[in-house]
Motif scaffolding. Structure first.
Motif, PDB file in Angstrom:
ATOM      1  N   TRP A  62      18.145 -21.054  18.078  1.00 22.82           N
ATOM      2  CA  TRP A  62      16.788 -20.591  17.769  1.00 22.82           C
ATOM      3  C   TRP A  62      16.840 -19.715  16.532  1.00 22.82           C
ATOM      4  N   LEU A  63      16.072 -20.063  15.509  1.00 22.09           N
ATOM      5  CA  LEU A  63      16.030 -19.235  14.296  1.00 22.09           C
ATOM      6  C   LEU A  63      14.724 -18.468  14.200  1.00 22.09           C
ATOM      7  N   GLY A  64      13.662 -19.055  14.706  1.00 21.37           N
ATOM      8  CA  GLY A  64      12.353 -18.420  14.678  1.00 21.37           C
ATOM      9  C   GLY A  64      11.441 -19.282  15.514  1.00 21.37           C
ATOM     10  N   GLU A 122      22.530 -12.142   4.272  1.00 23.98           N
ATOM     11  CA  GLU A 122      21.796 -12.743   5.388  1.00 23.98           C
ATOM     12  C   GLU A 122      22.729 -13.693   6.135  1.00 23.98           C
ATOM     13  N   PRO A 132      13.010 -16.643  22.206  1.00 24.17           N
ATOM     14  CA  PRO A 132      13.638 -16.047  21.023  1.00 24.17           C
ATOM     15  C   PRO A 132      15.122 -15.749  21.238  1.00 24.17           C
ATOM     16  N   MET A 133      15.911 -16.055  20.216  1.00 24.91           N
ATOM     17  CA  MET A 133      17.325 -15.709  20.149  1.00 24.91           C
ATOM     18  C   MET A 133      18.189 -16.450  21.167  1.00 24.91           C
ATOM     19  N   ALA A 153      21.023 -14.762  16.400  1.00 22.42           N
ATOM     20  CA  ALA A 153      20.042 -13.984  15.638  1.00 22.42           C
ATOM     21  C   ALA A 153      20.333 -14.117  14.155  1.00 22.42           C
ATOM     22  N   ARG A 154      19.278 -14.217  13.387  1.00 21.51           N
ATOM     23  CA  ARG A 154      19.434 -14.036  11.946  1.00 21.51           C
ATOM     24  C   ARG A 154      19.272 -12.560  11.657  1.00 21.51           C
ATOM     25  N   SER A 155      20.144 -12.053  10.828  1.00 26.44           N
ATOM     26  CA  SER A 155      20.102 -10.631  10.528  1.00 26.44           C
ATOM     27  C   SER A 155      20.827 -10.410   9.205  1.00 26.44           C
ATOM     28  N   LEU A 156      21.070  -9.155   8.894  1.00 25.75           N
ATOM     29  CA  LEU A 156      21.844  -8.836   7.699  1.00 25.75           C
ATOM     30  C   LEU A 156      23.191  -8.284   8.139  1.00 25.75           C
ATOM     31  N   CYS A 203      25.882  -4.190  10.447  1.00 30.69           N
ATOM     32  CA  CYS A 203      24.737  -4.905  10.988  1.00 30.69           C
ATOM     33  C   CYS A 203      24.032  -4.031  12.024  1.00 30.69           C
ATOM     34  N   GLY A 204      22.726  -3.925  11.902  1.00 31.33           N
ATOM     35  CA  GLY A 204      21.967  -3.063  12.808  1.00 31.33           C
ATOM     36  C   GLY A 204      21.643  -3.705  14.135  1.00 31.33           C
ATOM     37  N   LEU A 205      22.055  -4.959  14.303  1.00 32.75           N
ATOM     38  CA  LEU A 205      21.734  -5.685  15.536  1.00 32.75           C
ATOM     39  C   LEU A 205      22.483  -5.074  16.722  1.00 32.75           C
ATOM     40  N   ASP A 206      21.773  -4.924  17.830  1.00 33.13           N
ATOM     41  CA  ASP A 206      22.412  -4.440  19.044  1.00 33.13           C
ATOM     42  C   ASP A 206      23.126  -5.618  19.707  1.00 33.13           C
TER      43      ASP A 206
END
Lengths: 93, 199
Positions: B79-81, B157, B66-67, B149-152, B134-137
């Motif tokens: 990698w998207l999923g 998106e 992942p990622m 990573a896909r995120s907001l 963005c909440g991604l660390d």
């Protein structure tokens, strides 16, 4: 904002996810033989507990995958998340 | 691409070339609209066979963790999923090559190039700007260069690809490009924003 640990991507903001209702509800086999009452039970009736609830979520703005989560409906604690097909971590519904 | 329509980037109306600067010493972030790239959405089970075919015909491995992302020459695999990747390339015939290579296999390749605008966010304050929306660390310990990573981001998106320590490439739907660009300019204002042309 909840932080939900996606089983694939790790912890992410709740806003990346979509809720999918109660988990582990199997579609009845031979559904055409069911009475209207039994069909309505399958379609509409849910356990609605106060406490731990196994439910489906989708990481729609992330990896796009469905997974299950065990969430406490009273405290919003996400007790565990697990992939579709895996047993509920506590062994209970 | 429909016949008769000129190919242009999603941010062409902003006339970025006219605002571009050479000197960026005082800028906390540098923004660039990246030139057109071929983007292929690939869905498949990453069996050894599929991975071998991809590396033979596209020259790039398929990241299964992942990622993660892989890069070889001009081709990148993001990698998207599970069972889903974005293949990014400078070569126009990538889709045709993949269609030929995977004929008979249960693999889908979809050309999504025109769906995306790619914005590069670089500079010492790049992570601070991202953190505003963005909440991604994005700390080095969990999201080092190479991670994707896909995120907001600001509710849009995005696919976020960290290509170097202070460089992020943001893939966003082109209908969101103008919104996101303006959001980035606003979020970066306190650090100083420089618009830079792609090398």
């Amino acid at each position: 904002m909840l932080r939900i640990p996606c089983p694939f991507c790790g912890p992410r903001d709740e806003s990346e996810f979509a809720y999918g209702g109660e988990a582990h509800i199997a579609r009845p086999e031979n559904s055409w033989t069911l009475s209207d009452g039994d069909w309505a039970d399958y379609v509409f009736m849910r356990t609605n507990p106060k406490g731990r609830h196994a439910e489906r979520w989708r990481h729609s703005h992330g990896c796009g995958r469905w997974f299950n989560a065990l969430r406490d409906t009273a405290t919003h604690e996400i007790v565990a998340t697990y992939r579709i097909g895996e047993p509920t971590p506590t062994g209970r519904r | 691409m429909a016949d008769g329509l000129p190919a242009q980037g999603a941010l062409a109306h902003r006339r970025l070339a006219a605002c571009a600067v050479e000197e960026t010493r005082d800028a906390g972030v540098r923004l660039t609209e990246m030139p057109f790239r071929v983007c292929i959405n690939m869905r498949a089970q990453a069996t050894p066979e599929v991975r071998t075919i991809l590396s033979q015909h596209a020259g790039c491995g398929l990241p299964v963790q992942p990622m993660e992302s892989a890069r070889r020459g001009t081709l990148g695999a993001l990698w998207l999923g599970p069972e889903e990747w974005l293949l990014v390339s400078g070569s126009d015939d990538l889709r045709d090559r993949l269609v030929t290579a995977f004929r008979g296999h249960f693999v889908t390749v979809t050309d999504v190039s025109d769906a995306y605008c790619i914005v590069r966010l670089a500079g010492p304050a790049a992570r601070d700007v991202l953190a505003k929306g963005c909440g991604l660390d994005t700390h080095d310990s969990v999201f080092p260069p190479g991670k994707v990573a896909r995120s907001l981001l600001a509710k849009a998106e995005v696919t976020l690809h960290r290509t170097a320590a202070d460089v992020f490439e943001i893939y966003v739907a082109r209908s969101y490009a103008d919104y996101l660009w303006r959001w980035l300019e606003d979020a970066g204002a306190e650090y100083g924003v420089a618009v830079v042309e792609a090398a």
